[in-house]
Design a protein around this motif. Structure first.
Motif, PDB file in Angstrom:
ATOM      1  N   ASP A   5      -2.337  -0.627   6.683  1.00  0.00           N
ATOM      2  CA  ASP A   5      -2.557  -0.746   5.346  1.00  0.00           C
ATOM      3  C   ASP A   5      -1.813   0.511   4.690  1.00  0.00           C
ATOM      4  O   ASP A   5      -1.853   1.573   5.154  1.00  0.00           O
ATOM      5  CB  ASP A   5      -4.085  -0.488   5.045  1.00  0.00           C
ATOM      6  CG  ASP A   5      -4.936  -1.585   5.467  1.00  0.00           C
ATOM      7  OD1 ASP A   5      -4.349  -2.668   5.438  1.00  0.00           O
ATOM      8  OD2 ASP A   5      -5.990  -1.530   5.371  1.00  0.00           O
ATOM      9  N   PHE A   6      -1.344   0.158   3.604  1.00  0.00           N
ATOM     10  CA  PHE A   6      -0.634   1.349   2.700  1.00  0.00           C
ATOM     11  C   PHE A   6      -1.668   1.799   1.637  1.00  0.00           C
ATOM     12  O   PHE A   6      -2.752   0.968   1.215  1.00  0.00           O
ATOM     13  CB  PHE A   6       0.554   0.736   1.846  1.00  0.00           C
ATOM     14  CG  PHE A   6       1.637   0.277   3.095  1.00  0.00           C
ATOM     15  CD1 PHE A   6       2.614   1.227   3.300  1.00  0.00           C
ATOM     16  CD2 PHE A   6       1.737  -0.783   3.823  1.00  0.00           C
ATOM     17  CE1 PHE A   6       3.605   1.061   4.180  1.00  0.00           C
ATOM     18  CE2 PHE A   6       3.013  -1.160   4.749  1.00  0.00           C
ATOM     19  CZ  PHE A   6       3.770  -0.100   4.785  1.00  0.00           C
ATOM     20  N   GLN A  44       0.942   5.366   4.585  1.00  0.00           N
ATOM     21  CA  GLN A  44       0.178   4.688   5.526  1.00  0.00           C
ATOM     22  C   GLN A  44      -0.481   5.599   6.582  1.00  0.00           C
ATOM     23  O   GLN A  44       0.352   6.525   6.885  1.00  0.00           O
ATOM     24  CB  GLN A  44       0.742   3.464   6.054  1.00  0.00           C
ATOM     25  CG  GLN A  44       1.773   3.757   7.228  1.00  0.00           C
ATOM     26  CD  GLN A  44       2.659   2.511   7.759  1.00  0.00           C
ATOM     27  OE1 GLN A  44       3.661   2.360   7.545  1.00  0.00           O
ATOM     28  NE2 GLN A  44       1.648   1.281   8.151  1.00  0.00           N
ATOM     29  N   THR A  62      -6.053   2.155  -3.118  1.00  0.00           N
ATOM     30  CA  THR A  62      -6.225   1.467  -1.448  1.00  0.00           C
ATOM     31  C   THR A  62      -6.638   0.204  -1.360  1.00  0.00           C
ATOM     32  O   THR A  62      -6.870  -0.268  -2.615  1.00  0.00           O
ATOM     33  CB  THR A  62      -7.196   2.492  -0.740  1.00  0.00           C
ATOM     34  OG1 THR A  62      -8.467   2.041  -0.932  1.00  0.00           O
ATOM     35  CG2 THR A  62      -6.872   3.834  -0.741  1.00  0.00           C
TER      36      THR A  62
END
Length: 70
Positions: A5-6, A44, A62
């Motif tokens: 996830d970035f 990330q 997020t």
């Protein structure tokens, strides 16, 4: 948040510090960036980075939502 996830950090003032912290038994600083107002950093978590500390006024986005530091 999965490892892939970035998250996005947008500086709301000059001199915002973004500090990466290591994984493992000893948590240590391993990377630091300084952002100026309106600069954006996309990052990330990795096998080496387990946490990120943001110092200064910034908006952080997020997959879990958005927050603004004071």
């Amino acid at each position: 948040m999965s490892q892939n996830d970035f998250f996005v950090i947008k500086a709301l003032e000059d001199g915002v510090n973004v500090i990466g912290l290591t994984r493992g038994t000893d948590t240590r600083f391993h990377h630091s960036e300084k952002l100026d107002k309106n600069e954006v950093m996309i990052a990330q978590f990795t096998e080496h980075t387990s946490a990120v500390k943001v110092r200064g006024k910034a908006t952080i986005q997020t997959g879990h939502g958005e927050m603004t530091t004071e």
